[in-house]
Design a protein around this motif. Structure first.
Motif, PDB file in Angstrom:
ATOM      1  N   ALA A  60      -4.027  33.456  23.578  1.00 66.09           N
ATOM      2  CA  ALA A  60      -4.096  33.422  21.916  1.00 66.09           C
ATOM      3  C   ALA A  60      -4.863  32.110  21.631  1.00 66.09           C
ATOM      4  O   ALA A  60      -5.010  31.246  22.359  1.00 66.09           O
ATOM      5  CB  ALA A  60      -2.575  33.193  21.612  1.00 66.09           C
ATOM      6  N   LEU A  95      12.002  28.838  18.576  1.00 67.68           N
ATOM      7  CA  LEU A  95      11.740  29.984  17.692  1.00 67.68           C
ATOM      8  C   LEU A  95      10.266  30.083  17.843  1.00 67.68           C
ATOM      9  O   LEU A  95       9.871  31.541  17.786  1.00 67.68           O
ATOM     10  CB  LEU A  95      12.105  29.302  16.284  1.00 67.68           C
ATOM     11  N   VAL A 111       9.077  32.102  21.315  1.00 67.11           N
ATOM     12  CA  VAL A 111       9.678  33.412  21.337  1.00 67.11           C
ATOM     13  C   VAL A 111       8.746  34.204  20.453  1.00 67.11           C
ATOM     14  O   VAL A 111       8.325  35.309  20.835  1.00 67.11           O
ATOM     15  CB  VAL A 111      11.297  33.654  20.695  1.00 67.11           C
ATOM     16  N   THR A 112       8.483  33.843  19.279  1.00 69.18           N
ATOM     17  CA  THR A 112       7.800  34.583  18.299  1.00 69.18           C
ATOM     18  C   THR A 112       6.292  34.842  18.915  1.00 69.18           C
ATOM     19  O   THR A 112       5.684  35.988  18.790  1.00 69.18           O
ATOM     20  CB  THR A 112       7.651  33.903  16.784  1.00 69.18           C
ATOM     21  N   HIS A 151       6.057  37.016  21.545  1.00 68.73           N
ATOM     22  CA  HIS A 151       6.000  38.658  21.237  1.00 68.73           C
ATOM     23  C   HIS A 151       5.054  39.018  20.237  1.00 68.73           C
ATOM     24  O   HIS A 151       4.823  40.173  20.527  1.00 68.73           O
ATOM     25  CB  HIS A 151       7.445  38.728  20.345  1.00 68.73           C
ATOM     26  N   ARG A 152       4.413  38.113  19.624  1.00 68.40           N
ATOM     27  CA  ARG A 152       3.542  38.662  18.781  1.00 68.40           C
ATOM     28  C   ARG A 152       1.889  38.199  19.150  1.00 68.40           C
ATOM     29  O   ARG A 152       0.915  38.800  18.448  1.00 68.40           O
ATOM     30  CB  ARG A 152       3.747  37.968  17.293  1.00 68.40           C
ATOM     31  N   MET A 153       1.724  37.322  19.958  1.00 66.75           N
ATOM     32  CA  MET A 153       0.406  36.787  20.107  1.00 66.75           C
ATOM     33  C   MET A 153      -0.264  37.145  21.250  1.00 66.75           C
ATOM     34  O   MET A 153      -1.136  36.551  21.757  1.00 66.75           O
ATOM     35  CB  MET A 153       0.476  35.216  19.814  1.00 66.75           C
ATOM     36  N   ARG A 154       0.211  38.022  22.354  1.00 66.80           N
ATOM     37  CA  ARG A 154      -0.460  38.202  23.357  1.00 66.80           C
ATOM     38  C   ARG A 154      -1.757  39.000  23.200  1.00 66.80           C
ATOM     39  O   ARG A 154      -1.835  39.972  22.348  1.00 66.80           O
ATOM     40  CB  ARG A 154       0.599  38.976  24.243  1.00 66.80           C
ATOM     41  N   TYR A 159      10.204  31.626  28.176  1.00 71.58           N
ATOM     42  CA  TYR A 159      10.726  32.633  27.394  1.00 71.58           C
ATOM     43  C   TYR A 159      12.294  32.667  27.578  1.00 71.58           C
ATOM     44  O   TYR A 159      12.935  32.516  26.430  1.00 71.58           O
ATOM     45  CB  TYR A 159      10.270  33.946  27.446  1.00 71.58           C
TER      46      TYR A 159
END
Ligand code: HEM
Lengths: 206, 535, 103
Positions: free
Chosen positions: B108, B179, B182-183, B186-189, B206
């Motif tokens: 990312a 926070l 974790v986000t 989940h979102r930036m792989r 994680y």
């Protein structure tokens, strides 16, 4: 789904990500208030009778009124998001203002409630309170701390909604970029949920 | 120079500070790599303060009364504990290496919320400053021990409220980092970066992040209540007003035990990165190591009561907590066996990062095994509150998390700063530290078994030998630390230029130049396989 | 943008209004129950009603209904964590003070 690459602005359009962040923040709030609810339940178990008699001293009318006020504010909050998404900026703004008004109304009620108890000399560490049974001391301390922290959250919520109202006016947020308002809504509804539990715990269990 | 900055994408993040120059290009940056470096330097600065306080305590203990008063000693162990825990080891690996490498490991550009990221560093520094302030303001440094147990913490006139608000703020920073992570995960792989293709370091971050999210708020409310207790006398933890001090212990350990896993899990993640690279073999049992991180986080959340066996809590509760405590050993054991199995039949290269990892395994195993001893209810009654505990938690937090941190520091130093350090000096430092560490802290186990209570300024003559031994160990350890940091700092200025992949690693950071450019990847990588490709 | 959060139609407003009416009705119900003095279950009933209300707010006002599964799982984890620490704390206080309560 947006990946790492791309400009900063592009990444900020990851709505699902922004919302996930907000939800996770709410989880921390759950655990934060959770500590207090834990203390409440533990001490209620220990001082059952005193908790019941103390709860009788709170005004069910004011408590109920405040519950309805917050529920209604939640309704308007939800509506304001729905209308912003439909492009009805004016209505959305109006509903946000109503939400703010109701939030402030809640706080004013709370103020009168607290003022009345303090007038009777009941507040943490007060001579009157320290003279009472231990369960009562704990009950009223819990009452002040929990409703106080909740009130603080209402105040923060009102402030954020005010910022959102300004954003809505100057079109920083709009039908295509509404996640800030939606996250504000999540926060506001959460604060409402906390009250939904505080109400029976302090006012109704007599 | 400035005119070119747009045209040359190859400039490293160290040169390309974005909108600001000089110091401002660091403290107002939103670049995760710069934030990682900010944390690294601040965390180690606090570590240095903490170590000096520790050395002072050890100094006092060779001849109590000669160097300081009882009151000073009480403040020393309190502030030492608070700094090492809340300002060094908890933020430690996640905030420094986590910030730097998490986005890169995922392919990312940055974390999910870059501005929140720098904000959390600001919170950390503010909280840290308040804490340091509490040492010097009138009223005196807190003297409660880092655990702030009620009712003493309610009554002492030292600056407990100030210290507690500092920790409150640092805790908030920790929550925001969790926070963010974790986000991000989940979102930036990057495309193709499936969950089971993530490096194990990410898995450990994680699990850590979830612990930060779910445990830290409990600490926040506990400290807030302590402050309210002190300023308004609410009485929750005050027996005279119907409160219960044991509830304070519950709430405190509900955070502070999981916090131990916030410290150790990232270190386990670092070690899981290093073993495959230096054994030229894929990690043994990838999924087992990944899931054991989650397992540790989960069980770690449920064992806080083992700190309270002598507090007066109910018998049933003590048995339950003792039982669950044994369960945590299982996933920890899985990890240790998998690391060792990774080395088995590998072509092992004994460089400094690996040496630190081996020290980690050795020290952490001692920590874990002594942990089983004091997790046993019957033995705990005897050892509770003795130096055995002090030995145990230094082995865990310093020998475990701390040495894992040092391992990562050597492993990633070339990538972060683009320089190689002197390998021989690193090995020398490692050896001296390892010897010093064991002299310093193993003698504490012996002291504890003899019955020496912790947090005592004075002691009976029969404890003298071991105390002197321990203090000598602290000097050896300090020498090792000096050499290690001296070597790294020297390398910053004089080190050879590091190649992109000095160790032959296979995770994504090694595909980037050392140090990486501000944008990390020129093109988003497309991931086609697992993180370790050694066969 | 990935998921279609709130349905766009005018139905939304009507749905919200309906939810609000139910919430207010439940508030009235919980006050009424408290007045009736059914001591044994009063606490349980009020907590039950509060939970239903909280659920309504979560599902409709907070759009949990439309959120991806992962968020629901995460919420579950947070609530599980809270329940477990309450449960374990009660393993202490219940057996420490239990006698006092029953006497
Ligand atoms: C050279 C390094 C260090 C030395 C010499 C040292 C020494 C000591 C000593 C002598 C004590 C107090 C014993 C007592 O009177 O009870 C102590 C307590 C403690 N240390 Fe260290 N330590 C060092 C590093 C660390 C590190 C790296 C950590 C954490 C990561 C740490 C965490 C703690 C904690 C939490 C306490 C307990 C404080 C309390 O009782 O409230 N120490 N240390």
């Amino acid at each position: 789904m947006h990946k790492g690459e791309g400009s900063v602005d592009e990444r900020h359009l990851d709505y699902a990500g922004a919302k996930m962040g907000m939800w996770i923040f709410l989880f921390t709030e759950i655990l934060f208030f959770g500590g207090l609810f834990l203390l409440y339940s533990v001490y209620r178990m220990k001082y059952l009778a005193e908790f019941h008699s103390s709860a009788a001293e709170l005004s069910v009318v004011l408590g109920t009124a405040n519950t309805v006020i917050l529920l209604t504010s939640s309704l308007f909050m939800a509506l304001s998001i729905a209308f912003l998404r439909k492009g009805r900026r004016g209505l959305s703004l109006l509903f946000q203002l109503i939400t703010i008004g109701l939030g402030l109304f809640f706080l004013v009620n709370k103020y009168f409630e607290w003022a009345e108890h303090i007038r009777q000399g009941i507040y943490p560490d007060s001579p009157v309170l320290l003279d009472m049974a231990r369960g009562k001391i704990i009950f009223f301390s819990l009452y002040y701390v929990m409703t106080g922290l909740h009130g603080l959250h209402v105040l923060i919520g009102v402030t954020i909604i005010a910022v959102m109202a300004a954003f809505t006016r100057n079109e920083t947020i709009g039908p295509l970029d509404f996640v800030k308002l939606e996250n504000t809504g999540l926060y506001w509804h959460f604060v409402d949920i906390v009250w939904i539990y505080l109400f029976p715990l302090f006012y109704l269990i007599t | 120079m400035p005119a070119e900055s747009m045209a040359t994408p190859e400039k490293s993040y160290l040169e390309d500070g974005g909108r600001f120059r000089g110091l401002f290009s660091w403290i107002f940056t939103t670049d995760h790599k710069r934030i990682g470096i900010l944390y690294l330097t601040s965390v180690f600065s606090f570590f240095a303060i903490g170590v000096i306080l520790g050395l002072l305590m050890r100094l006092s203990l060779i001849e109590p009364g000669r160097f300081m008063s009882e009151r000073t000693y009480n403040s020393l162990f309190t502030v030492h504990g608070v700094i090492q825990i809340f300002l060094f080891i908890i933020p430690g690996i996640p905030a420094s290496f986590g910030n730097f490498f998490l986005p890169i490991h995922l392919g990312a550009r940055d974390v999910a919320f870059p501005r929140l990221n720098i904000f959390s560093w600001w919170l950390y520094i503010t909280g840290g400053a308040i804490l340091i302030l509490s040492i010097f303001l009138p009223g005196g440094a807190p003297d409660t021990g880092w655990t702030f147990y009620a009712p003493y913490s309610i009554r002492t006139t030292s600056n407990v409220s100030l210290a507690a608000s500092g920790i409150f703020i640092v805790g908030f920073s920790s929550i925001l980092t969790g926070l963010n992570f974790v986000t991000t995960i989940h979102r930036m792989r990057a495309p193709g970066m499936k969950w089971f293709r993530m490096p194990l370091f990410i898995w450990s971050l994680y699990a850590t992040a979830w612990t930060q999210i779910l445990a830290t708020p409990v600490l926040a409310i506990t400290l807030l209540l302590l402050i309210l207790e002190r300023s308004f006398g609410i009485g929750f933890f005050e027996p005279l007003k119907g409160g219960d001090p044991i509830m304070f212990e519950h709430l405190f350990w509900m955070y502070s035990h999981p916090a131990v896993y916030i410290m150790i899990l990232p270190a386990m993640g670092v070690v899981s990165e290093i073993f495959p690279v230096f054994s030229r073999k894929n990690i043994f049992g990838y999924k087992a190591v990944a899931f054991s991180s989650l397992g540790i986080a989960f069980f770690g959340y449920l064992v806080w009561g083992h700190h309270m066996f002598t507090s007066g809590m109910s018998d049933i509760s003590r048995v339950i907590f003792s039982l669950i405590t044994f369960l945590v050993a299982v996933p920890s054991g899985i990890k240790v066996f998998n690391w060792i199995a990774t080395m088995y039949k590998g072509s092992v290269r004994v460089d400094s990062p690996l040496l630190f990892c081996l020290a980690f395994i050795f020290l952490f195993s001692i920590a874990g095994l002594t942990g089983l001893i004091i997790g046993t209810l019957s033995l705990n009654l005897y050892l509770h509150g003795t130096y055995f505990i002090v030995g145990h938690f230094h082995y865990t937090m310093f020998g475990g998390a701390g040495f894992g941190f040092f391992a990562g520091l050597h492993y990633w130093f070339p990538k972060m700063f683009g320089r190689m350090f002197n390998e021989r000096a690193a090995k020398t430092a490692w050896f001296i530290m390892f010897i010093g560490f064991n002299i310093l802290y193993f003698s504490m186990f012996l002291l504890g078994l003899q019955g020496m209570p912790r947090r005592y300024f004075q002691y009976l003559p029969q404890f003298r030998t071991n105390h002197i031994l321990s203090t000598i160990g602290s000097w050896i350890l300090a020498l090792g630390l000096l050499i290690m940091f001296g070597n790294l700092i020297r390398a910053l200025f004089r080190g050879e230029k590091a190649p992109a992949n000095p160790w032959g690693g296979s995770t994504l950071e090694w595909t980037l130049p050392s140090p990486p450019s501000r944008e990390n990847f020129r093109e988003t990588p497309v991931v086609k396989g697992g993180p370790y490709t050694f066969g | 943008m990935t998921e279609a959060a709130v349905p766009q139609h005018g139905l939304t407003s009507r749905l919200y209004l309906l939810v609000w009416i139910v919430l207010v009705a439940l508030t009235a119900a919980t006050v009424a129950v408290a007045r009736m003095n059914v001591t044994a279950f009063a606490a349980l009933i009020s907590i039950g009603i509060a939970t239903v209300k909280a659920g309504l707010v979560l599902v409709f006002f907070m759009h949990l209904k439309h959120e991806p599964l992962i968020l629901k799982v995460m919420l579950g984890i947070a609530l599980l964590a809270l329940s477990l620490i309450i449960l374990l704390t009660f393993s202490d206080v219940w057996y420490r003070w239990g006698a006092h309560v029953h006497s």
